[in-house]
Write an enzyme that holds these catalytic residues in place. Structure first.
Site, PDB file in Angstrom:
ATOM      1  CB  SER A   2      -0.889   0.004   1.245  1.00 15.81           C
ATOM      2  OG  SER A   2      -0.080   0.134   2.417  1.00 15.81           O
ATOM      3  CG  ASP A  45      -4.043  -2.949  -1.633  1.00 16.95           C
ATOM      4  OD1 ASP A  45      -4.976  -3.005  -2.454  1.00 16.95           O
ATOM      5  OD2 ASP A  45      -4.176  -3.260  -0.435  1.00 16.95           O
ATOM      6  CG  ASP A  52      -9.865   2.915  -4.043  1.00 18.55           C
ATOM      7  OD1 ASP A  52     -10.909   3.314  -4.601  1.00 18.55           O
ATOM      8  OD2 ASP A  52      -9.837   2.465  -2.884  1.00 18.55           O
TER       9      ASP A  52
END
Length: 224
Positions: free
Chosen positions: A49, A82, A104
């Site tokens: 991440s 991520d 995202d």
């Protein structure tokens, strides 16, 4: 063997099986993932991440992955960013050697999500890197992503079809009721498998279930 995410997931998509994606923040975690994959004789996706990259350093994350990939050359492995939150974050990962990135932008309105995802896809594909995107909003907390129950929104299959065609994204994370991060379900999980099937038929690309680690019995149903 370091490969693109598409190389791993397209095979799984065609042959109807799942591939685990595991986050890591240090060598011990990453090494354990490889050991488990070796025992299971399974391909893997390993993920870092934005927070993990800030902690480890992106060069360290890529370097450890390459060392272990060389140590286990028989294991197909993809390195995925991520929950990347910006084009700049995804570009940095692509340039550093990640073979897959997730943009995202699900917290943005649909059109903004589509535009940002398309921008990431165009850059990543020019470098041979696969892209994951998210539609709908998954409840829970993971790294710097936080979505309350009242803000969680399930994916719209019609929008999913339009989104995939317009962006040419490689795989999609649909919100169907899963919950990611440290805070899982309150009570019995309620996953919308009918919605998942509609999205699968409309898009015909690999789908990614975030927050699936705590509900293995429901994951099995997703492949029926």
């Amino acid at each position: 063997m370091l490969v693109s995410g598409s190389e791993i997931l397209l095979k799984a998509h065609k042959e109807r099986y799942g591939v685990g994606a595991f986050n890591f923040v240090n060598f011990e975690m990453l090494n354990s993932i490889f050991v488990a994959a070796d025992i299971a004789k399974s391909p893997i996706i390993v993920q870092a991440s934005e927070g993990a990259i800030k902690y480890m350093g992106i060069d360290m994350a890529v370097g450890m992955l390459k060392i272990l990939s060389n140590r286990y050359p028989h294991i197909p492995v993809a390195l995925n960013l991520d929950h990347g939150t910006s084009f700049e974050s995804c570009k940095k990962a692509v340039d550093a050697g990640f073979t897959s990135v997730m943009i995202d932008a699900s917290h943005h309105p649909f059109e903004e999500n589509l535009a940002l995802t398309k921008e990431v896809v165009e850059y990543a594909h020019s470098k041979g890197v696969s892209v994951e995107a998210e539609l709908g909003r998954l409840m829970g907390i993971e790294d710097n992503i936080s979505v309350s129950e009242k803000d969680a929104v399930l994916i719209n299959p019609d929008e999913a079809e339009e989104f995939v065609k317009a962006t040419k994204v490689d795989y999609l994370a649909p919100a169907i009721g899963t919950s990611h991060g440290a805070f899982k379900f309150k009570g019995e999980p309620k996953l919308d498998f009918e919605r998942l099937q509609k999205v699968k038929r409309r898009t015909n690309i690999p789908l990614v279930l975030h927050g699936a680690s705590a509900i293995p019995e429901y994951v099995r149903e997703a492949f029926l």
